[in-house]
Design a protein around this motif. Structure first.
Motif: not given
Length: 159
Positions: A109-119, A134-144
């Motif tokens: 979802m994050i890679a496809d830019g669907r952060t609203d859907e993940a939220f 949680l979403l911020a944590k997931a995005v942080k881990e994905w982007h490193g």
């Protein structure tokens, strides 16, 4: 001295019926040349009450002892069977598989830019307050990244 009048003892009873039933009773009483109340009393006195001698057993509100024992034995059998089927390692393995699938879905979802859907998915799972974190944590881990800010309809959350 006046003589006391001896009247037969009378009692008043009430019946409950629909308007249709009352209309039918009035019609039948009129056809018999009687008033409705005396006609109903006469019908009640002439009623065949033998059907009440052979009443069916009332429906039980609780299960019989046999059924209770049967259900308890079946539940015990099922819990034993499930206990043998899943040991602690199997349950841990299933938990890890579910967590892995969730990580994969969130990463996609994050890679496809669907952060609203993940939220929205996180919001249903943990509520709106924790969803942004949680979403911020997931995005942080994905982007490193060291920290990430996410703001969706409320205060900025940092992870």
């Amino acid at each position: 001295m006046t003589r006391s009048r001896v009247r037969p003892e009378r009692r008043t009873f009430y019946i409950s019926c629909t308007d249709g039933q009352w209309a039918e009773a009035k019609t039948r009483a009129a056809a018999a040349g009687m008033k409705t109340s005396p006609w109903l009393v006469e019908r009640a006195l002439e009623a065949d009450l033998s059907i009440f001698d052979e009443r069916p057993e009332p429906e039980r509100l609780a299960l019989s002892e046999t059924w209770q024992r049967c259900i308890a034995e079946n539940v015990e059998y099922m819990t034993d069977w499930v206990g043998e089927l899943f040991d602690e390692k199997a349950i841990e393995r299933i938990g890890n598989q579910v967590a892995f699938m969730c990580d994969v879905m969130v990463t996609e979802m994050i890679a496809d830019g669907r952060t609203d859907e993940a939220f929205l998915a996180f919001e249903r799972l943990v509520g709106p307050e924790n969803a942004e974190w949680l979403l911020a944590k997931a995005v942080k881990e994905w982007h490193g990244a060291k920290s990430v800010e996410v703001k969706i309809g409320g205060p900025t959350r940092r992870a």
